[in-house]
Design an enzyme around this catalytic site. Structure first.
Site, short mmCIF file in Angstrom:
data_model
loop_
_atom_site.label_atom_id
_atom_site.label_comp_id
_atom_site.label_asym_id
_atom_site.label_seq_id
_atom_site.Cartn_x
_atom_site.Cartn_y
_atom_site.Cartn_z
N ARG A 28 0.84 -1.21 0.00
CA ARG A 28 0.00 0.00 0.00
C ARG A 28 0.87 1.26 0.00
O ARG A 28 1.85 1.34 0.74
CB ARG A 28 -0.94 0.00 1.21
CG ARG A 28 -2.01 -1.07 1.09
CD ARG A 28 -3.20 -0.84 2.00
NE ARG A 28 -4.22 -1.86 1.73
CZ ARG A 28 -5.15 -1.74 0.81
NH1 ARG A 28 -5.25 -0.63 0.08
NH2 ARG A 28 -6.02 -2.71 0.62
N ASP A 29 0.47 2.22 -0.85
CA ASP A 29 1.16 3.51 -0.90
C ASP A 29 0.97 4.24 0.43
O ASP A 29 -0.14 4.25 1.00
CB ASP A 29 0.61 4.35 -2.06
CG ASP A 29 1.52 5.52 -2.41
OD1 ASP A 29 2.08 5.53 -3.52
OD2 ASP A 29 1.66 6.43 -1.56
N ILE A 30 2.03 4.86 0.92
CA ILE A 30 2.00 5.55 2.21
C ILE A 30 1.15 6.83 2.15
O ILE A 30 0.70 7.32 3.19
CB ILE A 30 3.45 5.86 2.65
CG1 ILE A 30 3.56 6.02 4.15
CG2 ILE A 30 4.03 7.05 1.91
CD1 ILE A 30 4.99 6.00 4.66
N ASN A 86 4.92 6.27 -13.66
CA ASN A 86 5.48 7.61 -13.87
C ASN A 86 6.96 7.49 -14.22
O ASN A 86 7.67 6.66 -13.64
CB ASN A 86 5.33 8.45 -12.60
CG ASN A 86 3.87 8.68 -12.23
OD1 ASN A 86 3.03 8.82 -13.11
ND2 ASN A 86 3.57 8.70 -10.94
N VAL A 95 10.27 8.36 -6.74
CA VAL A 95 11.08 7.24 -6.24
C VAL A 95 11.64 6.52 -7.46
O VAL A 95 10.87 6.03 -8.30
CB VAL A 95 10.25 6.27 -5.36
CG1 VAL A 95 11.11 5.09 -4.94
CG2 VAL A 95 9.70 6.99 -4.13
N HIS A 99 8.04 1.31 -10.61
CA HIS A 99 6.85 0.83 -9.91
C HIS A 99 5.59 1.15 -10.70
O HIS A 99 5.53 2.14 -11.43
CB HIS A 99 6.75 1.44 -8.50
CG HIS A 99 6.89 2.94 -8.47
ND1 HIS A 99 8.11 3.58 -8.54
CD2 HIS A 99 5.96 3.91 -8.39
CE1 HIS A 99 7.92 4.88 -8.50
NE2 HIS A 99 6.62 5.12 -8.42
N HIS A 101 1.63 1.96 -10.26
CA HIS A 101 0.58 2.35 -9.33
C HIS A 101 -0.72 1.66 -9.73
O HIS A 101 -1.12 1.72 -10.91
CB HIS A 101 0.31 3.86 -9.41
CG HIS A 101 1.43 4.74 -8.95
ND1 HIS A 101 1.42 5.39 -7.73
CD2 HIS A 101 2.58 5.12 -9.55
CE1 HIS A 101 2.52 6.13 -7.61
NE2 HIS A 101 3.23 5.98 -8.71
P1 AMP Z 1 6.11 8.17 -7.95
O1 AMP Z 1 5.77 9.61 -7.65
O2 AMP Z 1 5.45 7.62 -9.17
O3 AMP Z 1 7.62 7.96 -7.97
O4 AMP Z 1 5.51 7.33 -6.75
C1 AMP Z 1 6.21 7.09 -5.56
C2 AMP Z 1 5.17 6.71 -4.54
O5 AMP Z 1 5.83 6.11 -3.45
C3 AMP Z 1 4.36 7.88 -3.99
O6 AMP Z 1 2.99 7.70 -4.31
C4 AMP Z 1 4.65 7.83 -2.48
O7 AMP Z 1 3.52 8.16 -1.72
C5 AMP Z 1 5.08 6.39 -2.30
N1 AMP Z 1 5.93 6.11 -1.16
C6 AMP Z 1 7.03 6.80 -0.77
N2 AMP Z 1 7.58 6.22 0.32
C7 AMP Z 1 6.81 5.15 0.63
C8 AMP Z 1 6.86 4.14 1.64
N3 AMP Z 1 7.81 4.11 2.58
N4 AMP Z 1 5.89 3.18 1.65
C9 AMP Z 1 4.92 3.21 0.72
N5 AMP Z 1 4.82 4.12 -0.26
C10 AMP Z 1 5.75 5.08 -0.31
#
Ligand code: AMP
Ligand code: ZN
Length: 113
Positions: A28-30, A86, A95, A99, A101
């Site tokens: 799950r996204d944080i 993305n 990040v 990944h 979404h």
């Molecule tokens: P992006 O902007 O496509 O690189 O997505 C990165 C996603 O990682 C964002 O939606 C963040 O909310 C999510 N994220 C960052 N750190 C964590 C974490 N520790 N656990 C879960 N999701 C995270």
């Protein structure tokens, strides 16, 4: 190289895991942008879509199938969902470990902002 999602895939950082196998982990996204917001990642580090190559083709296909499975497990498959990857600055990537979404649980808007 220190990568948040590599650490998460190794279990060095806690995450709310919804699916995992030997190649993929989904959690799950944080900072959820929908009632269900899941990130599906390869355990192996690939920084961006730009860095994927033909050897990664099967793995990237498996990310989509893992998302499909999670959507079914969450009972959102029939209502529908959005899959987003993305890439870099204009894509909004924050990040740099590839990944997918999975966003679900409400109608999504199009075009995206
Ligand atoms: P992006 O902007 O496509 O690189 O997505 C990165 C996603 O990682 C964002 O939606 C963040 O909310 C999510 N994220 C960052 N750190 C964590 C974490 N520790 N656990 C879960 N999701 C995270
Ligand atoms: Zn990584």
């Amino acid at each position: 190289m220190s990568c948040l999602f590599c650490m998460l895939a190794k279990g060095e950082i806690h995450s709310d895991i919804v699916f995992e196998d030997d190649e993929i982990i989904a959690f799950r996204d944080i900072n959820p942008q929908a009632p269900h917001h899941i990130l599906v990642i390869p355990r192996r580090h690939i920084a961006t879509v730009n860095d994927a190559n033909s050897e990664d083709a099967a793995l990237i296909g498996k990310l989509t199938l893992a998302a499909q499975r999670v959507a079914k497990d969450l009972s959102v498959a029939e209502d529908g969902y959005r899959l987003v990857m993305n890439c870099n600055d204009h894509g909004g990537q924050t990040v740099f470990h590839l990944h997918l979404h999975l966003l679900a649980g409400r109608p999504m808007h199009w075009p995206p902002g």
